[in-house]
Design an enzyme around this catalytic site. Structure first.
Site, PDB file in Angstrom:
ATOM      1  N   HIS A 262       0.839  -1.203   0.000  1.00  0.00           N
ATOM      2  CA  HIS A 262       0.000   0.000   0.000  1.00  0.00           C
ATOM      3  C   HIS A 262       0.877   1.257   0.000  1.00  0.00           C
ATOM      4  CE1 HIS A 262      -3.744   2.231   1.158  1.00  0.00           C
ATOM      5  NE2 HIS A 262      -2.864   3.061   1.670  1.00  0.00           N
ATOM      6  N   GLU A 263       1.788   1.308   0.953  1.00  0.00           N
ATOM      7  CA  GLU A 263       2.632   2.502   1.055  1.00  0.00           C
ATOM      8  C   GLU A 263       3.571   2.618  -0.151  1.00  0.00           C
ATOM      9  OE1 GLU A 263       1.767   4.711   3.197  1.00  0.00           O
ATOM     10  OE2 GLU A 263       0.408   3.357   4.246  1.00  0.00           O
TER      11      GLU A 263
HETATM   12 ZN    ZN Z   1      -3.074   5.169   1.987  1.00  0.00          ZN
END
Ligand code: ZN
Length: 497
Positions: A262-263
């Protein structure tokens, strides 16, 4: 326009950029490794630097240069920078300084009170502060101005171009589709749960796995790094230094791996802004929702796909305990798609998550217009949870008090999370017209995908608004059908309905 003025404007933009870069670096440090005793002195430094940045952004000379360059179409980057600076200028200057200072103080008190209220699960402790925060936000919205709905003024701070009118059309439509899908999943005989993935998996090995995965999708570890923090986050310090964080649970490796993906999705965006945006306020994401879309795309659309775990089976074998890497691909895929209504937003799956957001959106809107009183929030919250998700929180802690956003005065921010899913799905559809995504991922070839995003999304930074990006690619406006289609197709197979 003279060359001297252009030089002066560029210099002022650069100086502001340097302050932002320094503040971002300090923020990363505070979240990852600052010794406890260093905090007090560091906060003073942050205060000092923030004030300097504020002075630069709101000086009368800055205002003159904004006026000069916002009309100049010869250099698009400078012109758009001037418009962005004007937004920042207006946002900061339109609120009387005294009022803003009072608000900042109120906000930190309110955050502390929220924390206490949450621990004691007692909304009434937080309520008087929330009432004041709402009053300030109403006033700010009126200072900033809006055409149709007071909430638009706040929403526009995070999601330029999106209004209540759009959300009131799109969200109910999406809600209907999601609740129908959820019902089908709940009625299905197939039971997907995550427990086959719960095996002891050392932090060290999870870290090594995460690093190899984000490296494979194209996150540049020479222009970034991955550390640990309580809440995973992306720190865009500069285009060539975009750091991410993740967190670990040695009994559930999904948390670390999907936080990292995600990051890294956020990170890919910030690492690939065009060089021409360097040292300008345009070297930022188009909007909060568009930023979220990049993270959700890599985490969900790619990271949770079967093809992704097929191509990365070698890494699972290398790092994962036998209990995990001996599972069949099908078992892993099913375990990654457990859907179940739950109370806490940040723990929700992709089917129920947007429903959590819709509840918050409706409540915020009601608070701003005065149709909902703060005192009634816990009850309305619980009723809506029951109506949308079929479950009713027993306590304020797992209900209305779970998020810090309202204590921090972040009204208008929540919709960005669901917009992220909608944008990501629209981008996914557009990408699939030129790239066979599944096959590309199965072969472990992530660069055509990254290149497509760089060309169509990343490079523009704030040069384009989110809906301009979508429209240029597909000719469409905000359209939740792509998200609905994507979910239905996927879950239909998994849950066999
Ligand atoms: Zn996010």
């Amino acid at each position: 326009m003279g060359q001297a003025q252009e030089q002066e404007f560029k210099q002022l933009l650069k100086e502001q950029y340097i302050y932002r870069e320094t503040l971002a670096l300090i923020s990363w440090d505070m979240h990852t490794c600052l010794p406890k005793k260093g905090l007090e002195q560091r906060l003073e430094t942050v205060g000092f630097l923030s004030e300097k940045l504020h002075e630069l952004q709101t000086s009368s000379r800055m205002k003159e240069l904004i006026e000069l360059f916002k009309e100049d179409a010869a250099d698009r980057v400078l012109q758009k920078s001037a418009l962005e600076c004007e937004k920042i200028y207006n946002k900061q200057c339109v609120i009387p300084a005294k009022e803003y200072k009072e608000y900042v103080m109120l906000r930190s008190k309110s955050e502390a009170l929220w924390q206490e209220a949450r621990e004691k699960s007692d909304f009434s402790l937080f309520q008087p502060y929330l009432e004041k925060i709402v009053e300030y936000n109403k006033r700010f919205a009126n200072y900033w101005g809006y055409e149709n709905h007071i909430y638009d003024a706040l929403l526009g701070q995070y999601e330029p171009g999106i209004t209540v009118k759009t959300l009131d059309e799109v969200f109910p439509k999406l809600r209907k589709e999601l609740t129908t899908l959820l019902k089908k999943i709940q009625e299905s005989k197939v039971e997907a749960d995550s427990s086959p993935l719960y095996h002891y998996f050392s932090e060290q090995n999870q870290e090594a796995l995460s690093l190899e995965l984000i490296n494979r999708i194209g996150y540049d570890l020479e222009a970034g790094r991955m550390d640990t923090s309580v809440h995973p986050y992306t720190f865009g310090i500069s285009q060539s230094d975009v750091r991410i964080t993740t967190r670990y649970n040695e009994n559930d490796f999904q948390i670390a791996v999907f936080s990292a993906l995600h990051e890294a999705g956020h990170g890919l965006y910030e690492q690939n802004f065009s060089e021409s945006l360097k040292n300008t306020p345009l070297a930022e994401a188009s909007s909060m929702g568009m930023h979220e879309a990049q993270a959700l795309f890599w985490e969900g659309f790619i990271g949770r796909s079967k093809a992704f775990w097929e191509t990365n089976a070698d890494l699972l074998e290398k790092y994962a305990p036998a209990g995990i890497h001996t599972l069949s691909l099908e078992q892993i895929y099913h375990s990654l798609h457990a859907v179940k209504p739950s109370f806490i937003r940040v723990e929700a799956d992709e089917v129920t998550y947007p429903l959590h957001i819709m509840i918050r959106y409706e409540l915020e809107k009601g608070l701003l217009t005065g149709e909902i009183k703060a005192a009634d929030l816990p009850q309305i919250w619980n009723e809506k949870m029951e109506e949308y998700l079929g479950i009713r929180p027993e306590t304020d802690r797992e209900g209305v008090l779970q998020d810090i956003h309202w204590a921090s005065g972040d009204f208008g921010y929540f919709p960005s999370y669901t917009l992220g899913y909608i944008y990501a799905s629209q981008l996914h559809s557009a990408l699939s017209k030129t790239v066979d995504i599944e096959e590309t991922v199965r072969q472990g070839q992530f660069s055509p995908i990254k290149q497509w995003f760089t060309k169509n999304v990343y490079q523009y930074g704030k040069m384009k608004k989110p809906l301009e990006i979508i429209e240029d690619l597909s000719g469409e406006q905000l359209n939740p059908d792509h998200f609905v289609h994507y979910l239905n197709k996927k879950y239909k197979k998994i849950y066999q309905f």
